[in-house]
Design a protein around this motif. Structure first.
Motif, short mmCIF file in Angstrom:
data_model
loop_
_atom_site.label_atom_id
_atom_site.label_comp_id
_atom_site.label_asym_id
_atom_site.label_seq_id
_atom_site.Cartn_x
_atom_site.Cartn_y
_atom_site.Cartn_z
N LEU A 56 -41.90 -54.76 8.23
CA LEU A 56 -43.28 -54.37 7.91
C LEU A 56 -44.11 -55.58 7.50
N ALA A 57 -43.53 -56.48 6.73
CA ALA A 57 -44.27 -57.67 6.31
C ALA A 57 -44.64 -58.53 7.50
N ILE A 58 -43.73 -58.69 8.45
CA ILE A 58 -44.01 -59.51 9.63
C ILE A 58 -45.05 -58.86 10.53
N VAL A 59 -44.96 -57.55 10.69
CA VAL A 59 -45.90 -56.84 11.56
C VAL A 59 -47.31 -56.84 10.96
N ASP A 61 -48.72 -58.95 8.66
CA ASP A 61 -49.33 -60.24 8.33
C ASP A 61 -49.47 -61.08 9.60
N SER A 62 -50.70 -61.38 9.99
CA SER A 62 -50.93 -62.15 11.22
C SER A 62 -50.41 -63.58 11.11
N HIS A 63 -50.29 -64.11 9.88
CA HIS A 63 -49.76 -65.47 9.70
C HIS A 63 -48.28 -65.56 10.06
N LEU A 64 -47.61 -64.42 10.12
CA LEU A 64 -46.18 -64.39 10.43
C LEU A 64 -45.91 -64.06 11.89
N HIS A 65 -46.97 -64.01 12.71
CA HIS A 65 -46.78 -63.72 14.13
C HIS A 65 -46.44 -65.01 14.88
N THR A 66 -45.26 -65.54 14.55
CA THR A 66 -44.76 -66.77 15.16
C THR A 66 -43.38 -66.49 15.74
N PRO A 67 -42.87 -67.35 16.62
CA PRO A 67 -41.53 -67.12 17.19
C PRO A 67 -40.43 -66.96 16.14
N MET A 68 -40.47 -67.78 15.08
CA MET A 68 -39.42 -67.71 14.07
C MET A 68 -39.37 -66.32 13.43
N TYR A 69 -40.53 -65.78 13.05
CA TYR A 69 -40.56 -64.47 12.40
C TYR A 69 -40.40 -63.34 13.41
N PHE A 70 -40.72 -63.59 14.66
CA PHE A 70 -40.43 -62.61 15.71
C PHE A 70 -38.92 -62.41 15.83
N PHE A 71 -38.17 -63.52 15.85
CA PHE A 71 -36.72 -63.41 15.89
C PHE A 71 -36.17 -62.78 14.60
N SER A 303 -38.62 -68.12 1.50
CA SER A 303 -39.82 -68.33 2.32
C SER A 303 -41.07 -67.96 1.53
N LYS A 304 -41.98 -68.92 1.32
CA LYS A 304 -43.22 -68.66 0.59
C LYS A 304 -44.11 -67.70 1.36
N ASP A 305 -44.18 -67.88 2.68
CA ASP A 305 -45.01 -66.99 3.51
C ASP A 305 -44.50 -65.56 3.45
N MET A 306 -43.18 -65.40 3.45
CA MET A 306 -42.61 -64.06 3.37
C MET A 306 -42.87 -63.44 2.01
N LYS A 307 -42.82 -64.23 0.95
CA LYS A 307 -43.10 -63.71 -0.39
C LYS A 307 -44.53 -63.18 -0.46
N LYS A 308 -45.49 -63.92 0.09
CA LYS A 308 -46.88 -63.49 0.07
C LYS A 308 -47.06 -62.19 0.84
N ALA A 309 -46.43 -62.10 2.02
CA ALA A 309 -46.56 -60.89 2.84
C ALA A 309 -45.94 -59.68 2.14
N LEU A 310 -44.80 -59.88 1.48
CA LEU A 310 -44.14 -58.79 0.78
C LEU A 310 -44.96 -58.33 -0.43
N ARG A 311 -45.62 -59.28 -1.11
CA ARG A 311 -46.47 -58.90 -2.25
C ARG A 311 -47.62 -58.00 -1.80
N LYS A 312 -48.19 -58.30 -0.62
CA LYS A 312 -49.28 -57.49 -0.11
C LYS A 312 -48.83 -56.06 0.16
N ILE A 313 -47.62 -55.90 0.69
CA ILE A 313 -47.10 -54.56 0.99
C ILE A 313 -46.76 -53.81 -0.30
#
Length: 314
Positions: A56-59, A61-71, A303-313
């Protein structure tokens, strides 16, 4: 301790064969059954909820729409499926008095375990390749890691894993089981089922070794080669701060790789060098339950980016 007892009954009149599997208790102490049920239920809920949060965090957050987070999102979905293949049946058998599982159910479970284990190998290798391109070829990253390449890698991995699972499942169907047999695992594990067959298993063993090298060894070699190149590139950086920052981006993936392959090797080492059913059962539990449960925590904590996305959810 969990065992499978395979019972085959031949009915001479209609030439049909009925095979049943019985899952024995992890502990013979009846007072421990509710505790074990609660423990494994908690672990399963943590696995599903943690990996769903990652997806859910990856889907979202547009900042996480990268190949690494896709995998990573595909890895999380695969971990949910991997855990669901084995744990719910174990929970049902802990709760019920009857420990029976059908022959068809056992072969189906075995096939799905192979499918999701193979996908785990390929996804970890794809993520290692992504880190290799990002660190060693940063100027060409966007040109190389395009969306269609990522999709092709996922689809190809899925097709190969499905073919592997179908091959092993069909080869198991040709085997016969003539006596009361025990498997020292809480799920139908391929190698143990083959060992307990009373018919010729030469072709099965050849297929197991061949596919293990192809689907397990080749991705592992790819991961090792990628990190050899990554480390070589990092060591050539002039700044120690830059080296640390660059290598820290690989920390989560390295932790997940070490956890998955470490527990996988542990189950085969324990089964080869010990005759203790308890140790073999614990090793198989570590391999199929612990990595899917811990992967979300590893990525969310590092992952700092993942922490931010999870906080939003949350």
């Amino acid at each position: 301790m969990f065992h499978y007892i395979i019972h085959e009954r031949h009915e001479l009149k209609n030439q049909t064969t009925v095979i049943e599997f019985f899952l024995l208790r992890l502990s013979e102490n009846p007072e421990l059954q509710p505790i074990l049920f609660g423990l494994f239920l908690l672990m399963y809920l943590l696995t599903v909820s943690g990996n769903l949060l990652i997806i859910l965090a990856i889907v979202s957050d547009s900042h996480l729409h990268t190949p690494m987070y896709f995998f990573l999102s595909n890895l999380s979905f695969n971990d949910i499926c991997f855990s669901t293949t084995t744990v719910p049946k174990m929970l049902i058998n802990l709760q019920k008095q009857s420990k029976a599982i059908s022959y068809t159910g056992c072969v189906t479970q075995l096939s799905f375990v192979l499918l999701f284990a193979g996908m785990e190998d390929f996804l970890l290798a794809a993520m290692a390749y992504d880190r290799y391109v990002a660190i060693c070829k940063p100027l060409h990253y966007t040109a190389i890691m395009k969306t269609h390449l990522c999709l092709v890698m996922i689809l190809l991995s899925l097709c190969i894993s499905i073919v592997d699972a179908l091959l092993h499942g069909l080869m198991i169907l040709r085997l016969s089981f003539c006596t009361f047999l025990e498997i020292p695992h809480y799920f139908c594990e391929l190698d143990q089922v083959i060992k307990l067959a009373c018919s010729d298993t030469l072709i099965n063993n050849i297929l197991v070794y061949t596919m293990t090298i192809a689907l397990g060894g080749v991705p592992l070699v790819g991961i090792i080669f990628s990190y050899f190149k990554i480390i070589s590139s990092i060591l050539r950086m002039p700044s120690s701060g830059g080296r640390h920052k660059t290598f820290s981006t690989c920390g989560s993936h390295l932790s997940v790789v070490s956890l998955f392959y470490g527990t996988a090797f542990g189950i085969y080492i324990s089964s080869a060098f010990t005759e203790s059913y308890r140790q073999t059962s614990v090793a198989s539990l570590m391999y199929t339950v612990i990595p899917p449960m811990l992967n979300p925590f590893i990525y969310s904590l590092r992952s700092k980016d993942m922490k931010k996305a999870l906080r939003k959810i949350i």
